[in-house]
Scaffold this motif. Sequence first.
Motif, PDB file in Angstrom:
ATOM      1  N   PHE A 113       0.837  -1.199   0.000  1.00  0.00           N
ATOM      2  CA  PHE A 113       0.000   0.000   0.000  1.00  0.00           C
ATOM      3  C   PHE A 113       0.874   1.253   0.000  1.00  0.00           C
ATOM      4  O   PHE A 113       0.611   2.203  -0.739  1.00  0.00           O
ATOM      5  CB  PHE A 113      -0.940   0.014   1.213  1.00  0.00           C
ATOM      6  CG  PHE A 113      -1.587   1.341   1.445  1.00  0.00           C
ATOM      7  CD1 PHE A 113      -2.651   1.760   0.657  1.00  0.00           C
ATOM      8  CD2 PHE A 113      -1.132   2.187   2.448  1.00  0.00           C
ATOM      9  CE1 PHE A 113      -3.242   3.001   0.862  1.00  0.00           C
ATOM     10  CE2 PHE A 113      -1.715   3.421   2.661  1.00  0.00           C
ATOM     11  CZ  PHE A 113      -2.777   3.827   1.862  1.00  0.00           C
ATOM     12  N   CYS A 114       1.915   1.255   0.829  1.00  0.00           N
ATOM     13  CA  CYS A 114       2.796   2.420   0.906  1.00  0.00           C
ATOM     14  C   CYS A 114       3.447   2.705  -0.438  1.00  0.00           C
ATOM     15  O   CYS A 114       3.453   3.851  -0.905  1.00  0.00           O
ATOM     16  CB  CYS A 114       3.851   2.224   1.992  1.00  0.00           C
ATOM     17  SG  CYS A 114       3.202   2.342   3.663  1.00  0.00           S
ATOM     18  N   PHE A 115       3.986   1.685  -1.092  1.00  0.00           N
ATOM     19  CA  PHE A 115       4.630   1.932  -2.376  1.00  0.00           C
ATOM     20  C   PHE A 115       3.623   2.418  -3.414  1.00  0.00           C
ATOM     21  O   PHE A 115       3.872   3.389  -4.131  1.00  0.00           O
ATOM     22  CB  PHE A 115       5.363   0.694  -2.907  1.00  0.00           C
ATOM     23  CG  PHE A 115       5.985   0.960  -4.252  1.00  0.00           C
ATOM     24  CD1 PHE A 115       7.159   1.684  -4.342  1.00  0.00           C
ATOM     25  CD2 PHE A 115       5.367   0.543  -5.416  1.00  0.00           C
ATOM     26  CE1 PHE A 115       7.719   1.980  -5.582  1.00  0.00           C
ATOM     27  CE2 PHE A 115       5.920   0.830  -6.657  1.00  0.00           C
ATOM     28  CZ  PHE A 115       7.104   1.546  -6.738  1.00  0.00           C
ATOM     29  N   VAL A 116       2.484   1.751  -3.491  1.00  0.00           N
ATOM     30  CA  VAL A 116       1.466   2.121  -4.483  1.00  0.00           C
ATOM     31  C   VAL A 116       0.957   3.540  -4.221  1.00  0.00           C
ATOM     32  O   VAL A 116       0.760   4.318  -5.153  1.00  0.00           O
ATOM     33  CB  VAL A 116       0.314   1.090  -4.492  1.00  0.00           C
ATOM     34  CG1 VAL A 116      -0.864   1.582  -5.297  1.00  0.00           C
ATOM     35  CG2 VAL A 116       0.806  -0.242  -5.040  1.00  0.00           C
ATOM     36  N   THR A 117       0.804   3.897  -2.966  1.00  0.00           N
ATOM     37  CA  THR A 117       0.323   5.235  -2.618  1.00  0.00           C
ATOM     38  C   THR A 117       1.406   6.283  -2.797  1.00  0.00           C
ATOM     39  O   THR A 117       1.180   7.320  -3.427  1.00  0.00           O
ATOM     40  CB  THR A 117      -0.195   5.252  -1.163  1.00  0.00           C
ATOM     41  OG1 THR A 117      -1.243   4.293  -1.050  1.00  0.00           O
ATOM     42  CG2 THR A 117      -0.719   6.620  -0.784  1.00  0.00           C
ATOM     43  N   PHE A 118       2.601   6.027  -2.251  1.00  0.00           N
ATOM     44  CA  PHE A 118       3.679   7.008  -2.324  1.00  0.00           C
ATOM     45  C   PHE A 118       4.129   7.253  -3.763  1.00  0.00           C
ATOM     46  O   PHE A 118       4.559   8.345  -4.101  1.00  0.00           O
ATOM     47  CB  PHE A 118       4.876   6.580  -1.477  1.00  0.00           C
ATOM     48  CG  PHE A 118       4.603   6.445  -0.004  1.00  0.00           C
ATOM     49  CD1 PHE A 118       3.438   6.928   0.572  1.00  0.00           C
ATOM     50  CD2 PHE A 118       5.511   5.808   0.816  1.00  0.00           C
ATOM     51  CE1 PHE A 118       3.183   6.795   1.927  1.00  0.00           C
ATOM     52  CE2 PHE A 118       5.280   5.675   2.176  1.00  0.00           C
ATOM     53  CZ  PHE A 118       4.117   6.166   2.733  1.00  0.00           C
ATOM     54  N   SER A 119       4.051   6.254  -4.596  1.00  0.00           N
ATOM     55  CA  SER A 119       4.438   6.424  -5.993  1.00  0.00           C
ATOM     56  C   SER A 119       3.297   6.997  -6.828  1.00  0.00           C
ATOM     57  O   SER A 119       3.478   7.232  -8.016  1.00  0.00           O
ATOM     58  CB  SER A 119       4.896   5.087  -6.583  1.00  0.00           C
ATOM     59  OG  SER A 119       3.806   4.186  -6.623  1.00  0.00           O
ATOM     60  N   THR A 120       2.178   7.227  -6.227  1.00  0.00           N
ATOM     61  CA  THR A 120       0.943   7.756  -6.840  1.00  0.00           C
ATOM     62  C   THR A 120       0.383   6.853  -7.930  1.00  0.00           C
ATOM     63  O   THR A 120      -0.341   7.305  -8.794  1.00  0.00           O
ATOM     64  CB  THR A 120       1.103   9.207  -7.354  1.00  0.00           C
ATOM     65  OG1 THR A 120       1.995   9.235  -8.467  1.00  0.00           O
ATOM     66  CG2 THR A 120       1.571  10.141  -6.263  1.00  0.00           C
ATOM     67  N   ILE A 121       0.725   5.569  -7.889  1.00  0.00           N
ATOM     68  CA  ILE A 121       0.098   4.614  -8.799  1.00  0.00           C
ATOM     69  C   ILE A 121      -1.374   4.477  -8.421  1.00  0.00           C
ATOM     70  O   ILE A 121      -2.259   4.580  -9.257  1.00  0.00           O
ATOM     71  CB  ILE A 121       0.814   3.248  -8.750  1.00  0.00           C
ATOM     72  CG1 ILE A 121       2.229   3.376  -9.295  1.00  0.00           C
ATOM     73  CG2 ILE A 121       0.024   2.194  -9.514  1.00  0.00           C
ATOM     74  CD1 ILE A 121       3.105   2.158  -9.065  1.00  0.00           C
ATOM     75  N   GLY A 122      -1.631   4.214  -7.144  1.00  0.00           N
ATOM     76  CA  GLY A 122      -2.973   4.225  -6.600  1.00  0.00           C
ATOM     77  C   GLY A 122      -3.964   3.285  -7.260  1.00  0.00           C
ATOM     78  O   GLY A 122      -4.937   3.733  -7.846  1.00  0.00           O
ATOM     79  N   PHE A 123      -3.771   1.984  -7.138  1.00  0.00           N
ATOM     80  CA  PHE A 123      -4.711   1.026  -7.718  1.00  0.00           C
ATOM     81  C   PHE A 123      -6.079   1.082  -7.047  1.00  0.00           C
ATOM     82  O   PHE A 123      -7.084   0.790  -7.668  1.00  0.00           O
ATOM     83  CB  PHE A 123      -4.169  -0.407  -7.618  1.00  0.00           C
ATOM     84  CG  PHE A 123      -3.004  -0.664  -8.523  1.00  0.00           C
ATOM     85  CD1 PHE A 123      -3.095  -0.444  -9.881  1.00  0.00           C
ATOM     86  CD2 PHE A 123      -1.809  -1.130  -8.003  1.00  0.00           C
ATOM     87  CE1 PHE A 123      -2.024  -0.677 -10.718  1.00  0.00           C
ATOM     88  CE2 PHE A 123      -0.729  -1.373  -8.830  1.00  0.00           C
ATOM     89  CZ  PHE A 123      -0.839  -1.152 -10.190  1.00  0.00           C
ATOM     90  N   GLY A 124      -6.132   1.395  -5.774  1.00  0.00           N
ATOM     91  CA  GLY A 124      -7.398   1.449  -5.056  1.00  0.00           C
ATOM     92  C   GLY A 124      -7.792   0.138  -4.412  1.00  0.00           C
ATOM     93  O   GLY A 124      -8.873   0.042  -3.831  1.00  0.00           O
ATOM     94  N   ASP A 125      -6.938  -0.890  -4.506  1.00  0.00           N
ATOM     95  CA  ASP A 125      -7.272  -2.162  -3.859  1.00  0.00           C
ATOM     96  C   ASP A 125      -7.097  -2.074  -2.348  1.00  0.00           C
ATOM     97  O   ASP A 125      -7.754  -2.800  -1.603  1.00  0.00           O
ATOM     98  CB  ASP A 125      -6.466  -3.324  -4.446  1.00  0.00           C
ATOM     99  CG  ASP A 125      -4.969  -3.053  -4.544  1.00  0.00           C
ATOM    100  OD1 ASP A 125      -4.564  -1.895  -4.385  1.00  0.00           O
ATOM    101  OD2 ASP A 125      -4.219  -4.010  -4.791  1.00  0.00           O
TER     102      ASP A 125
END
Length: 186
Positions: A113-125
């Motif tokens: 979650f941290c990587f997806v959020t911090f990288s602004t990929i943001g899948f929403g899962d």
Amino acid sequence: MTTPVTVAGKVFLIFYGLLGCAATILFFNLFLERIITLLAVVMKAVRERRIRNSGLLPPGIRHDFSAYSLPGWKPSVYHVMLILGLSAITISCCASAMYTPVEGWAYLDSLYFCFVTFSTIGFGDFVSSQSDAYKYQSLYRVANFFFMLMGVCCIYSLFNVISIVIKQVLNWILEKMSCLFLPALQ
């Protein structure tokens, strides 16, 4: 999740996004510049202390360290990459330690979650702060905001520095390739 539904809302979002994304890039570039300046100040201070403590200066003689300008103390891109990488890992691990018990996620899911959020990929899962009630809700929301802000700053700056390293590697490869092929063409 909140999304624009009306035509006016969607048009507003497009223009707001153009300005907002440009301002965000400016903010992250300024953050990276401040990190580099901070490292230069620390490197200069350490060097000055070493010279004073080494005994290279005769007793009673003072050296004017102000002659060394700060631009001459720019840190290596590899040092900046290392510090940003360690900072991003530290922030991610600390944030994951918070998300695991509060959100009920596995630690690895929290790191993801941290990587997806911090990288602004943001899948929403995985989405934080979705429960109606948290123990210490105000504190959690402030900590969540802090971790996301610092995480995004570190990861974006790290991506920026990595892109510089990739450019250097590609230029080096092109230089080596031109040395190999130019004699054959002449």
